[in-house]
Write an enzyme that holds these catalytic residues in place. Structure first.
Site, PDB file in Angstrom:
ATOM      1  N   ASP A  41      75.118  16.578  87.016  1.00 38.77           N
ATOM      2  CA  ASP A  41      74.815  16.639  85.585  1.00 38.77           C
ATOM      3  C   ASP A  41      73.314  16.466  85.398  1.00 38.77           C
ATOM      4  O   ASP A  41      72.675  15.703  86.141  1.00 38.77           O
ATOM      5  CB  ASP A  41      75.562  15.554  84.809  1.00 38.77           C
ATOM      6  CG  ASP A  41      75.343  15.682  83.308  1.00 38.77           C
ATOM      7  OD1 ASP A  41      76.035  16.508  82.691  1.00 38.77           O
ATOM      8  OD2 ASP A  41      74.472  14.982  82.764  1.00 38.77           O
ATOM      9  N   GLU A  43      69.987  15.985  82.479  1.00 37.95           N
ATOM     10  CA  GLU A  43      69.463  15.778  81.130  1.00 37.95           C
ATOM     11  C   GLU A  43      68.145  16.530  81.057  1.00 37.95           C
ATOM     12  O   GLU A  43      67.375  16.556  82.028  1.00 37.95           O
ATOM     13  CB  GLU A  43      69.255  14.292  80.833  1.00 37.95           C
ATOM     14  CG  GLU A  43      70.524  13.450  80.917  1.00 37.95           C
ATOM     15  CD  GLU A  43      71.631  13.926  79.998  1.00 37.95           C
ATOM     16  OE1 GLU A  43      71.303  14.479  78.925  1.00 37.95           O
ATOM     17  OE2 GLU A  43      72.810  13.757  80.345  1.00 37.95           O
ATOM     18  N   HIS A 183      75.602  10.815  77.760  1.00 40.42           N
ATOM     19  CA  HIS A 183      74.410  11.665  77.838  1.00 40.42           C
ATOM     20  C   HIS A 183      73.367  11.104  78.802  1.00 40.42           C
ATOM     21  O   HIS A 183      72.173  11.347  78.627  1.00 40.42           O
ATOM     22  CB  HIS A 183      73.792  11.890  76.454  1.00 40.42           C
ATOM     23  CG  HIS A 183      74.669  12.671  75.526  1.00 40.42           C
ATOM     24  ND1 HIS A 183      74.917  14.020  75.694  1.00 40.42           N
ATOM     25  CD2 HIS A 183      75.358  12.288  74.427  1.00 40.42           C
ATOM     26  CE1 HIS A 183      75.716  14.434  74.732  1.00 40.42           C
ATOM     27  NE2 HIS A 183      76.005  13.405  73.965  1.00 40.42           N
ATOM     28  N   ASP A 188      77.590  10.731  83.201  1.00 44.44           N
ATOM     29  CA  ASP A 188      78.328  11.950  82.879  1.00 44.44           C
ATOM     30  C   ASP A 188      78.884  12.609  84.126  1.00 44.44           C
ATOM     31  O   ASP A 188      79.977  13.193  84.101  1.00 44.44           O
ATOM     32  CB  ASP A 188      77.421  12.926  82.115  1.00 44.44           C
ATOM     33  CG  ASP A 188      77.180  12.493  80.672  1.00 44.44           C
ATOM     34  OD1 ASP A 188      77.588  11.373  80.320  1.00 44.44           O
ATOM     35  OD2 ASP A 188      76.575  13.269  79.903  1.00 44.44           O
TER      36      ASP A 188
END
Length: 574
Positions: A41, A43, A183, A188
């Site tokens: 994942d 960001e 988030h 995540d």
């Protein structure tokens, strides 16, 4: 949190028992218990790397046979400011990434960690797209990763009865994940591992034992459904729209396909996992097919048929008449109001909005910036009412008690109109400043409200600007060379698809286009800025017109959008 170098925690000795069902999978293909998955994942600072967005955090979990083999986590210095609304969403601030490694150090470390595994991500196109982009930027050969998208699997496994959507947060609740998505990349990724294992456990009972079966999974259908395959026999192998009907010829469901017969047969053989659609197939007594010249024509016909028949098994597009607009009135002391239809009254309108709530959120964002009156009803040129609480708080110029002169009020209204129709920068700047201030004070919930209001405003303004631009054109004729070498042609009038066709081999293109225009539907303009079709139809047309390779043959009118319009801001909230 990470410092200057990525960290990998070796957890090979830890055993996870939540997915022990894998251990009995058959040895067909590559058994899922033997496949090493790297669940990743990211960001980022925005929507796509193509618009300059950067990675701010990478989190990954390596698993095999239900056991966690290791974890990887690092913040990444994007060497650019993190937008306030991203900081509010993720909790990652500029200070946190100041000493973090750059992507040139973080990416090679991640690729070494993930080597030899199958990459898994929730909406893999986003995460893998970023990773591939920066690998290419660094001249790093992209490893031959196989990719598994948990969103795509979830759409086949998790029904609407179980979850309202297939977002990671919703699926984490369905499968009782031990980690709540927040988030942040590693959290995540851990939640995605639980979702992946939960879906594998469920599919194991349906005979899905290998990676190949998981990637191509389609539910097995009941014998009663299989016996109805003959309903597709008379349909052509051609693109178009299909309608399932019951014994009383009532339309149950409308869909589109590039191959009508093949698509309809799939409802009776395999590939359909939605429980409601399975129920619909049991009720269906006939299927009607409508051949279309182009894929865009099929999409538009589908929308029109759904709006006309309102089939009970179509969830979307059934009520295009239910719309909400934001209106800036034309009166001595203008105000903003929410309305359900557009009138020919020379007022300015923005919309339609996707929901009443989105419209109210946009209205709140504008009232935060422009201190125009919020009271209802008309005011005369010389009103003599009492001031309201908003005036006392300094949030209204208070024309009701004579505090504001008409020139000052009109100047504010002009700024508001410009923000709605041309340039949203004033609203974006002021709301961003408020978000930043609230975030610095750790009032994240209030900052989130401001972010949502800003998102509603820029999305609505961008949508309205794009639709209005096409709506004002009496006619747009465009053509595109498709992958099979054929030229598709569409005639659009006031935002409505009036004709569609494919130029026959050997035909004179100009003569064919002239004939198509002559036979096209006569379309009259709608009232105000709305298209002569539903907003959804006009948006489908715009998406086609904006595709690479589309050539404009004829434009009657001006098809333009403001250079400083809301579209550039809306991409941040995509």
């Amino acid at each position: 949190m990470s410092g200057r170098v990525p960290t990998v925690s070796d957890m090979a000795g830890t055993t996870t028992t939540q997915w022990e069902q894998q251990r009995s999978f058959d040895e067909l293909g590559r058994p899922l218990r033997d496949v090493t998955f790297c669940v990743v994942d990211l960001e980022t600072t925005g929507g796509t790397p193509l618009d300059g967005s950067m990675i701010t955090e990478i989190g990954a979990v390596k698993v095999r046979g239900g056991e966690v083999l290791g974890e990887f986590q690092t913040l990444v210095n994007p060497h650019t400011a993190i937008p306030p609304f991203i900081a509010v969403l993720t909790g990652i601030t500029n200070g946190m990434v100041a000493d973090a490694p750059p992507i040139t150090a973080a990416l090679p470390a991640f690729l070494e960690f993930a080597a030899g595994s199958v990459l898994v991500a929730h909406n893999a196109k986003f995460d893998v797209g970023f990773l591939r982009h920066f690998a290419q930027q660094q001249d790093i050969p992209w490893p031959g990763f196989e990719v598994l998208d948990t969103v795509k699997v979830a759409r086949r496994v998790v029904t609407r009865d179980e979850a309202p959507n297939h977002k990671l947060s919703s699926l984490a609740r369905v499968f009782r994940s031990g980690t709540t998505p927040n988030h942040r990349a590693l959290a995540d990724a851990r939640a995605t591992v639980d979702v992946l294992h939960g879906m594998m456990e469920r599919l194991g009972g349906l005979g899905v034992h290998t990676l190949e079966e998981l990637q191509t999974y389609s539910s097995k259908v009941a014998a009663a459904q299989r016996r109805k395959r003959h309903l597709a026999d008379r349909l052509p192998h051609a693109p178009g729209v299909y309608m399932f009907c019951d014994e009383r010829s009532r339309v149950l469901y409308v869909g589109t396909s590039k191959d009508l017969r093949r698509r309809v047969r799939s409802y009776f053989t395999a590939s359909e996992t939605r429980s409601r659609i399975g129920e619909m197939v049991q009720i269906a007594a006939s299927v009607t097919g409508i051949t279309c010249a182009t894929a865009l024509e099929a999409e538009v016909r589908e929308l029109r048929l759904i709006a006309e028949h309102k089939p009970s098994y179509n969830r979307r597009s059934r009520h295009p008449e239910k719309m909400t607009f934001l209106k800036l009135t034309r009166e001595p002391w203008p105000r903003l109001s929410l309305v359900n239809r557009v009138l020919d009254d020379d007022a300015d309108y923005v919309g339609p909005f996707s929901s009443r709530g989105a419209a109210e959120s946009c209205l709140a964002a504008l009232h935060e910036v422009f201190p125009i009156r919020q009271c209802s009803g008309r005011l005369g040129k010389r009103p003599s009412r009492s001031a309201c609480v908003l005036a006392e708080m300094g949030r209204c110029l208070s024309p009701c008690d004579g505090s504001a002169d008409s020139d000052t009020y009109a100047a504010v209204v002009r700024q508001l109109r410009d923000a709605l129709l041309r340039d949203p920068d004033d609203v974006v700047e002021i709301v961003n400043e408020k978000m930043t201030t609230l975030a610095e004070q750790e009032r994240f919930e209030e900052a989130g409200v401001q972010r949502d209001r800003l998102a509603s405003f820029v999305r609505a303004a961008a949508r309205s600007q794009r639709l209005t631009s096409l709506t004002r054109c009496p006619e747009v004729v465009a053509a595109r060379r498709e992958d099979d070498g054929r030229w598709t042609v569409h005639v659009v009038r006031y935002g409505r698809l009036a004709a569609a066709g494919v130029i026959p081999p050997g035909a004179l293109a100009t003569a064919y286009v002239d004939q198509l225009r002559a036979s096209a539907e006569t379309v009259l303009p709608a009232v105000g800025p709305v298209p002569a079709a539903t907003a959804e139809e006009s948006e489908r047309i715009l998406r086609w017109l904006e595709q690479p390779g589309v050539r404009l043959v004829e434009v009657d009118g001006e098809w333009t959008c403001p250079v400083a319009g809301a579209g550039r801001e809306a991409r941040r909230f995509a």
